[in-house]
Design an enzyme around this catalytic site. Structure first.
Site, PDB file in Angstrom:
ATOM      1  N   LYS A  78     -13.050  -4.005   2.044  1.00 43.93           N
ATOM      2  CA  LYS A  78     -13.889  -2.847   1.732  1.00 43.93           C
ATOM      3  C   LYS A  78     -15.390  -3.133   1.845  1.00 43.93           C
ATOM      4  O   LYS A  78     -16.170  -2.247   2.171  1.00 43.93           O
ATOM      5  CB  LYS A  78     -13.594  -2.338   0.308  1.00 43.93           C
ATOM      6  N   ALA A 100     -15.883  -4.758 -14.382  1.00 43.19           N
ATOM      7  CA  ALA A 100     -17.117  -4.579 -13.600  1.00 43.19           C
ATOM      8  C   ALA A 100     -16.898  -5.013 -12.150  1.00 43.19           C
ATOM      9  O   ALA A 100     -17.785  -5.571 -11.516  1.00 43.19           O
ATOM     10  CB  ALA A 100     -18.254  -5.381 -14.238  1.00 43.19           C
ATOM     11  N   TYR A 102      -1.768   1.732 -11.856  1.00 45.08           N
ATOM     12  CA  TYR A 102      -0.715   2.760 -11.800  1.00 45.08           C
ATOM     13  C   TYR A 102       0.681   2.157 -11.655  1.00 45.08           C
ATOM     14  O   TYR A 102       1.653   2.870 -11.445  1.00 45.08           O
ATOM     15  CB  TYR A 102      -0.982   3.781 -10.689  1.00 45.08           C
ATOM     16  N   SER A 132       0.829  -1.220   0.000  1.00 43.21           N
ATOM     17  CA  SER A 132       0.000   0.000   0.000  1.00 43.21           C
ATOM     18  C   SER A 132       0.856   1.259   0.000  1.00 43.21           C
ATOM     19  O   SER A 132       1.833   1.367   0.752  1.00 43.21           O
ATOM     20  CB  SER A 132      -0.916   0.004   1.228  1.00 43.21           C
ATOM     21  N   ASP A 184     -24.370   7.912   1.842  1.00 43.96           N
ATOM     22  CA  ASP A 184     -25.186   7.420   0.724  1.00 43.96           C
ATOM     23  C   ASP A 184     -24.318   6.823  -0.375  1.00 43.96           C
ATOM     24  O   ASP A 184     -24.647   5.793  -0.958  1.00 43.96           O
ATOM     25  CB  ASP A 184     -26.009   8.574   0.129  1.00 43.96           C
ATOM     26  N   GLY A 216      -3.303   6.427 -13.402  1.00 43.50           N
ATOM     27  CA  GLY A 216      -4.139   6.030 -12.262  1.00 43.50           C
ATOM     28  C   GLY A 216      -3.606   6.427 -10.896  1.00 43.50           C
ATOM     29  O   GLY A 216      -4.328   6.315  -9.898  1.00 43.50           O
ATOM     30  N   GLY A 259     -15.141  -3.943  -8.096  1.00 40.24           N
ATOM     31  CA  GLY A 259     -15.440  -2.926  -7.087  1.00 40.24           C
ATOM     32  C   GLY A 259     -15.077  -1.526  -7.548  1.00 40.24           C
ATOM     33  O   GLY A 259     -15.812  -0.566  -7.284  1.00 40.24           O
ATOM     34  N   ALA A 260     -13.952  -1.397  -8.236  1.00 40.11           N
ATOM     35  CA  ALA A 260     -13.525  -0.068  -8.686  1.00 40.11           C
ATOM     36  C   ALA A 260     -14.513   0.479  -9.720  1.00 40.11           C
ATOM     37  O   ALA A 260     -14.875   1.661  -9.683  1.00 40.11           O
ATOM     38  CB  ALA A 260     -12.125  -0.147  -9.282  1.00 40.11           C
ATOM     39  N   ASP A 289     -13.487   6.547  -3.298  1.00 38.50           N
ATOM     40  CA  ASP A 289     -12.849   6.105  -4.551  1.00 38.50           C
ATOM     41  C   ASP A 289     -13.397   6.866  -5.759  1.00 38.50           C
ATOM     42  O   ASP A 289     -12.644   7.244  -6.664  1.00 38.50           O
ATOM     43  CB  ASP A 289     -13.055   4.596  -4.763  1.00 38.50           C
TER      44      ASP A 289
HETATM   45  P1  ATR Z   1     -11.452  -4.173  -8.265  1.00 37.10           P
HETATM   46  O1  ATR Z   1     -12.196  -4.157  -6.980  1.00 37.10           O
HETATM   47  O2  ATR Z   1     -10.082  -3.517  -8.168  1.00 37.10           O
HETATM   48  O3  ATR Z   1     -12.224  -3.657  -9.424  1.00 37.10           O
HETATM   49  P2  ATR Z   1     -12.019  -6.930  -8.887  1.00 37.10           P
HETATM   50  O4  ATR Z   1     -13.337  -6.780  -8.259  1.00 37.10           O
HETATM   51  O5  ATR Z   1     -11.236  -8.172  -8.628  1.00 37.10           O
HETATM   52  O6  ATR Z   1     -11.064  -5.714  -8.503  1.00 37.10           O
HETATM   53  O7  ATR Z   1     -12.177  -6.721 -10.454  1.00 37.10           O
HETATM   54  C1  ATR Z   1     -11.170  -6.970 -11.341  1.00 37.10           C
HETATM   55  C2  ATR Z   1     -11.671  -6.696 -12.752  1.00 37.10           C
HETATM   56  O8  ATR Z   1     -10.619  -7.060 -13.676  1.00 37.10           O
HETATM   57  C3  ATR Z   1     -12.885  -7.531 -13.134  1.00 37.10           C
HETATM   58  O9  ATR Z   1     -13.687  -6.776 -14.019  1.00 37.10           O
HETATM   59  C4  ATR Z   1     -12.238  -8.717 -13.858  1.00 37.10           C
HETATM   60  O10 ATR Z   1     -13.086  -9.393 -14.765  1.00 37.10           O
HETATM   61  P3  ATR Z   1     -14.015 -10.623 -14.252  1.00 37.10           P
HETATM   62  O11 ATR Z   1     -15.195  -9.990 -13.599  1.00 37.10           O
HETATM   63  O12 ATR Z   1     -14.348 -11.360 -15.491  1.00 37.10           O
HETATM   64  O13 ATR Z   1     -13.165 -11.418 -13.304  1.00 37.10           O
HETATM   65  C5  ATR Z   1     -11.137  -8.023 -14.609  1.00 37.10           C
HETATM   66  N1  ATR Z   1     -10.081  -8.944 -15.028  1.00 37.10           N
HETATM   67  C6  ATR Z   1      -9.137  -9.526 -14.271  1.00 37.10           C
HETATM   68  N2  ATR Z   1      -8.340 -10.321 -15.008  1.00 37.10           N
HETATM   69  C7  ATR Z   1      -8.811 -10.267 -16.286  1.00 37.10           C
HETATM   70  C8  ATR Z   1      -8.440 -10.865 -17.538  1.00 37.10           C
HETATM   71  N3  ATR Z   1      -7.405 -11.696 -17.619  1.00 37.10           N
HETATM   72  N4  ATR Z   1      -9.157 -10.567 -18.638  1.00 37.10           N
HETATM   73  C9  ATR Z   1     -10.222  -9.714 -18.578  1.00 37.10           C
HETATM   74  N5  ATR Z   1     -10.620  -9.117 -17.427  1.00 37.10           N
HETATM   75  C10 ATR Z   1      -9.936  -9.383 -16.296  1.00 37.10           C
END
Ligand code: ATR
Length: 275
Positions: A68, A132, A222, A17, A80, A243, A134-135, A105
């Site tokens: 989180k 899709a 980043y 971190s 909210d 980032g 958490g970020a 965030d």
């Molecule tokens: P964060 O909270 O940082 O967004 P996360 O919830 O683990 O982390 O999400 C990671 C994202 O990267 C997801 O959208 C993931 O896609 P999946 O929902 O299909 O897992 C995407 N991701 C990770 N590795 C990937 C890969 N090799 N190809 C395409 N998408 C990937």
């Protein structure tokens, strides 16, 4: 127990971190007597740690992976935006023992784009988002708040993108991951929220041939600062924003609440965190 106000970041793992460097730099820069440390906390230690930190002089904490979402169940009051996102990254410990939870965030994301691309207008056209997780959730909440007309979403696991659509409504349109390049033609803003392109992760392979040079492009990865995704967008003539600024800006509201000073994010801050 020390008398100086303390804050820290709770996560597992935590050694990677950058938040301790960031907040320690700000404390030093503004001459504030305070302390900010990394706190390695496992899932089963989470509740007892949260209850105990105020006894050790802690006035708040940041929360990172994997806590989180789970930290929300221990909060007495949730903003909210944290409720909408379903996750918190910033906690304030009240004197009466109550825990107040927020999510900064989305704020960090917006502040970074506004600083890095001052002419960017979120209302000027659709935003295309890769990922899709958490970020992406936090970013979608912030973009919707800023009046983005349409959010086009592509995720490797389509069901997760569909779930975001059902949570955030008709403004979100889902496209298949294998057709993700086709969402770029109309996009005014393009965001990578996946881990693709990060050191040690797979490459970002979606073609940017359709991307308009007028688009503003940003990556939440980043490390490295200039990801292959950002380099490809820059080669097409796009304005790109890295980032790191999102991480720096998301720390601003917590620092201000804990230590009473709104800290600046500038080149010196970036240099301090990267040193
Ligand atoms: P964060 O909270 O940082 O967004 P996360 O919830 O683990 O982390 O999400 C990671 C994202 O990267 C997801 O959208 C993931 O896609 P999946 O929902 O299909 O897992 C995407 N991701 C990770 N590795 C990937 C890969 N090799 N190809 C395409 N998408 C990937």
């Amino acid at each position: 127990m020390t008398n100086i106000p303390r804050a820290g970041v709770i996560g597992n793992p935590i050694s990677q971190s950058l938040s301790p460097k960031l907040h320690s730099y700000w404390l030093n820069r503004y001459g504030i007597k305070g302390e900010y440390t990394a706190l390695h906390v496992t899932e089963d230690q989470l509740e007892t740690t949260l209850r105990d930190l105020p006894n050790q002089g802690f006035i708040g904490a940041n929360v990172t992976i994997p806590h989180k979402v789970s930290v929300m169940q221990f909060a007495d009051k949730i903003t909210d935006r944290a409720t909408l996102i379903g996750a918190a990254n910033t906690l304030i410990f009240k004197e009466d023992g109550r825990i107040f939870a927020d999510n900064t965030d989305g704020y960090g994301f917006m502040a970074n784009l506004r600083q890095g691309a001052p002419d960017w207008d979120p209302k000027a056209g659709p935003t295309a988002i890769f990922g899709a997780g958490g970020a992406a959730r936090a970013i979608i909440v912030a973009l919707a708040d800023a009046g983005v007309p349409e959010i086009i979403l592509a995720n490797r696991t389509r069901a997760k993108a569909e779930a975001l659509r059902s949570d955030f409504g008709a403004r979100v349109r889902v496209v298949d991951w294998v057709q993700a390049d086709q969402m770029l033609g109309d996009a005014n803003t393009v965001i990578n929220t996946t881990s693709l392109g990060m050191v040690g992760a797979q490459d970002f392979k979606v073609s940017l041939d359709e991307l308009s040079p007028k688009a503003v492009v940003t990556d939440i990865v980043y490390n490295p600062l200039r990801t292959p995704f950002l380099i490809a967008a820059q080669e097409r003539g796009c304005t790109t924003v890295d980032g790191l600024g999102m991480l720096l800006h998301q720390g601003v509201p917590g620092f201000e609440r804990w230590f009473g000073q709104r800290p600046e994010v500038d080149d010196d801050t970036r240099a301090a965190v990267l040193s």
